[in-house]
Design a protein around this motif. Structure first.
Motif, mmCIF file in Angstrom:
data_model
loop_
_atom_site.group_PDB
_atom_site.id
_atom_site.type_symbol
_atom_site.label_atom_id
_atom_site.label_comp_id
_atom_site.label_asym_id
_atom_site.label_seq_id
_atom_site.Cartn_x
_atom_site.Cartn_y
_atom_site.Cartn_z
ATOM 1 N N GLU A 166 -45.409 13.562 28.710
ATOM 2 C CA GLU A 166 -45.627 13.771 30.289
ATOM 3 C C GLU A 166 -44.569 13.219 31.078
ATOM 4 O OE1 GLU A 166 -49.730 11.429 31.021
ATOM 5 O OE2 GLU A 166 -48.182 9.704 31.014
ATOM 6 N N ILE A 167 -44.326 13.831 31.875
ATOM 7 C CA ILE A 167 -42.580 13.142 32.398
ATOM 8 C C ILE A 167 -43.229 12.547 33.907
ATOM 9 C CG2 ILE A 167 -42.166 15.207 32.180
ATOM 10 C CD1 ILE A 167 -38.792 14.026 31.978
ATOM 11 N N ASN A 168 -42.530 11.618 33.869
ATOM 12 C CA ASN A 168 -42.514 11.147 35.548
ATOM 13 C C ASN A 168 -41.703 10.353 36.148
ATOM 14 O OD1 ASN A 168 -45.872 11.672 36.063
ATOM 15 N ND2 ASN A 168 -46.086 11.101 34.425
ATOM 16 N N ALA A 169 -41.090 10.381 36.922
ATOM 17 C CA ALA A 169 -40.231 9.633 38.045
ATOM 18 C C ALA A 169 -41.158 8.644 38.311
ATOM 19 C CB ALA A 169 -39.715 10.163 38.735
ATOM 20 N N LEU A 170 -40.603 7.204 38.228
ATOM 21 C CA LEU A 170 -41.075 6.326 38.670
ATOM 22 C C LEU A 170 -39.995 4.772 38.853
ATOM 23 C CD1 LEU A 170 -44.646 5.369 36.667
ATOM 24 C CD2 LEU A 170 -44.720 6.414 39.421
ATOM 25 N N SER A 171 -40.491 4.744 39.714
ATOM 26 C CA SER A 171 -38.754 3.298 40.460
ATOM 27 C C SER A 171 -39.532 1.305 40.077
ATOM 28 C CB SER A 171 -38.599 3.529 42.243
ATOM 29 O OG SER A 171 -37.734 3.209 41.933
ATOM 30 N N ALA A 172 -38.877 1.199 38.981
ATOM 31 C CA ALA A 172 -39.224 -0.464 39.280
ATOM 32 C C ALA A 172 -38.951 -1.007 40.262
ATOM 33 C CB ALA A 172 -37.885 -1.030 38.202
ATOM 34 N N HIS A 173 -37.722 -0.707 41.175
ATOM 35 C CA HIS A 173 -37.146 -1.122 42.629
ATOM 36 C C HIS A 173 -38.382 -0.394 44.085
ATOM 37 C CE1 HIS A 173 -34.159 -2.064 39.704
ATOM 38 N NE2 HIS A 173 -34.579 -2.849 40.598
ATOM 39 N N ARG A 174 -38.454 0.730 43.691
ATOM 40 C CA ARG A 174 -39.090 1.639 44.817
ATOM 41 C C ARG A 174 -40.468 1.431 44.916
ATOM 42 N NH1 ARG A 174 -33.451 4.522 44.295
ATOM 43 N NH2 ARG A 174 -34.258 4.707 42.678
ATOM 44 N N THR A 175 -41.211 2.100 44.155
ATOM 45 C CA THR A 175 -42.476 2.255 43.245
ATOM 46 C C THR A 175 -43.006 0.991 42.484
ATOM 47 O OG1 THR A 175 -42.289 3.698 42.280
ATOM 48 C CG2 THR A 175 -42.390 4.714 44.091
ATOM 49 N N PRO A 176 -43.267 0.020 42.276
ATOM 50 C CA PRO A 176 -43.147 -1.475 41.507
ATOM 51 C C PRO A 176 -45.166 -0.960 41.811
ATOM 52 C CG PRO A 176 -42.822 -2.339 43.327
ATOM 53 C CD PRO A 176 -42.516 -0.914 43.649
ATOM 54 N N GLN A 177 -45.750 -0.917 42.099
ATOM 55 C CA GLN A 177 -46.806 -1.016 42.224
ATOM 56 C C GLN A 177 -47.476 0.508 41.153
ATOM 57 O OE1 GLN A 177 -48.208 -1.238 46.568
ATOM 58 N NE2 GLN A 177 -48.753 -3.475 46.127
ATOM 59 N N ALA A 178 -46.483 1.665 41.687
ATOM 60 C CA ALA A 178 -47.251 2.457 40.828
ATOM 61 C C ALA A 178 -46.727 2.630 39.413
ATOM 62 C CB ALA A 178 -46.418 3.581 41.167
ATOM 63 N N VAL A 179 -45.725 1.478 39.370
ATOM 64 C CA VAL A 179 -45.524 1.399 37.564
ATOM 65 C C VAL A 179 -46.507 0.120 37.047
ATOM 66 C CG1 VAL A 179 -43.193 0.349 36.197
ATOM 67 C CG2 VAL A 179 -42.907 1.479 38.433
ATOM 68 N N GLU A 180 -46.974 0.074 38.349
ATOM 69 C CA GLU A 180 -47.736 -1.551 36.934
ATOM 70 C C GLU A 180 -49.042 -0.664 36.956
ATOM 71 O OE1 GLU A 180 -49.592 -5.652 37.986
ATOM 72 O OE2 GLU A 180 -48.172 -4.604 39.539
ATOM 73 N N GLU A 181 -49.067 -0.136 38.011
ATOM 74 C CA GLU A 181 -50.798 1.244 37.858
ATOM 75 C C GLU A 181 -50.464 1.566 36.780
ATOM 76 O OE1 GLU A 181 -52.459 2.937 41.390
ATOM 77 O OE2 GLU A 181 -51.324 0.780 42.240
ATOM 78 N N PHE A 182 -49.432 2.776 35.965
ATOM 79 C CA PHE A 182 -48.918 3.628 35.159
ATOM 80 C C PHE A 182 -49.273 2.868 34.005
ATOM 81 C CE2 PHE A 182 -45.095 4.013 32.102
ATOM 82 C CZ PHE A 182 -46.487 5.621 31.514
ATOM 83 N N ALA A 183 -47.906 1.528 33.882
ATOM 84 C CA ALA A 183 -48.575 0.927 32.408
ATOM 85 C C ALA A 183 -49.907 0.328 32.537
ATOM 86 C CB ALA A 183 -47.397 -0.121 32.937
ATOM 87 N N LYS A 184 -50.480 0.710 33.327
ATOM 88 C CA LYS A 184 -51.567 -1.195 33.284
ATOM 89 C C LYS A 184 -52.943 0.240 32.795
ATOM 90 C CE LYS A 184 -51.682 -5.039 35.536
ATOM 91 N NZ LYS A 184 -51.919 -5.499 36.354
ATOM 92 N N GLY A 185 -52.687 1.555 32.930
ATOM 93 C CA GLY A 185 -53.845 2.899 32.490
ATOM 94 C C GLY A 185 -52.894 3.729 31.563
ATOM 95 N N ALA A 186 -52.025 3.832 31.082
ATOM 96 C CA ALA A 186 -51.354 4.177 29.888
ATOM 97 C C ALA A 186 -52.396 4.542 28.493
ATOM 98 C CB ALA A 186 -50.375 3.877 29.746
ATOM 99 N N ARG A 187 -52.656 3.006 27.962
ATOM 100 C CA ARG A 187 -53.357 3.471 27.665
ATOM 101 C C ARG A 187 -54.604 3.763 27.137
ATOM 102 N NH1 ARG A 187 -55.164 -2.425 23.114
ATOM 103 N NH2 ARG A 187 -55.372 -2.342 25.134
ATOM 104 N N ASP A 188 -55.717 3.748 27.607
ATOM 105 C CA ASP A 188 -56.842 4.209 28.964
ATOM 106 C C ASP A 188 -56.826 5.984 28.884
ATOM 107 O OD1 ASP A 188 -58.127 1.545 28.431
ATOM 108 O OD2 ASP A 188 -58.037 1.632 30.600
ATOM 109 N N ARG A 189 -55.122 6.142 28.554
ATOM 110 C CA ARG A 189 -55.268 7.751 28.264
ATOM 111 C C ARG A 189 -55.040 8.692 27.747
ATOM 112 N NH1 ARG A 189 -51.057 9.886 31.698
ATOM 113 N NH2 ARG A 189 -49.964 6.967 31.659
ATOM 114 N N GLY A 190 -54.873 7.408 26.457
ATOM 115 C CA GLY A 190 -54.500 8.314 25.428
ATOM 116 C C GLY A 190 -52.750 8.432 24.882
#
Length: 169
Positions: free
Chosen positions: A33-57
């Motif tokens: 998969e491919i997505n754009a996420l910004s550590a500075h502009r969307t930090p909450q989305a980055v954290e949510e993505f990272a925390k959920g990645a393993r559960d998504r396979g």
């Protein structure tokens, strides 16, 4: 098929670099998969993505970023998955991004490939997954064996050029 690799970039302006990872994975039939996420502009989305990645396979995350290049480290801080950082050439020919990615604190590792080397990140991701997946291991083996064939072909072509150009001696 469910993606095994997640390719994340700091902004869509990084796509010309990161698409090289996409192409390699696509050519080798490894779902991503491919997505754009910004550590500075969307930090909450980055954290949510990272925390959920393993559960998504997801098995491996490739994160490309330029300049401050915080994205790979921020992702690595929030997931137990391996993260591969791709420093993207920017203001200081990518040196700024590379230094940001390789200087991670103890306990938050990020593997790092060369500047703009997204294809190498895809290969490294496949090599990591190949440790537990024989079908991916076969794909990596096949691709790597093709590297030698390319060099053999190039040498053969060079020999033909040399024979043609230098026969006048």
């Amino acid at each position: 098929m469910k993606p095994l690799v997640s390719i994340i970039m700091g902004s869509t302006s990084d796509l010309p670099v990161m698409e090289k990872a996409c192409k390699w994975l696509e050519d080798n039939e490894i779902p991503f998969e491919i997505n754009a996420l910004s550590a500075h502009r969307t930090p909450q989305a980055v954290e949510e993505f990272a925390k959920g990645a393993r559960d998504r396979g997801i098995k491996v995350i490739i994160a490309g970023a330029g300049m401050a290049a915080a994205l790979p480290g921020v992702i690595a801080a929030s997931t137990p998955l391996p993260v591969i950082g791709v420093p993207i050439k920017g203001m200081l020919d990518g040196l700024d991004a590379m230094l940001s990615i390789i200087q991670m604190p103890p306990g938050i590792p990020v593997a790092t490939v060369g500047v703009n080397a997204a294809q190498n990140a895809a290969i490294l991701a496949a090599e990591i997954m190949a440790l537990a997946d024989s079908s991916i291991a076969e794909k990596v083996d096949k691709w790597k064996s093709g590297l030698g064939k390319k060099i053999e072909k190039a040498n053969k072509e060079l020999a033909e050029i040399k024979d043609y150009k230098f026969k006048c001696n």
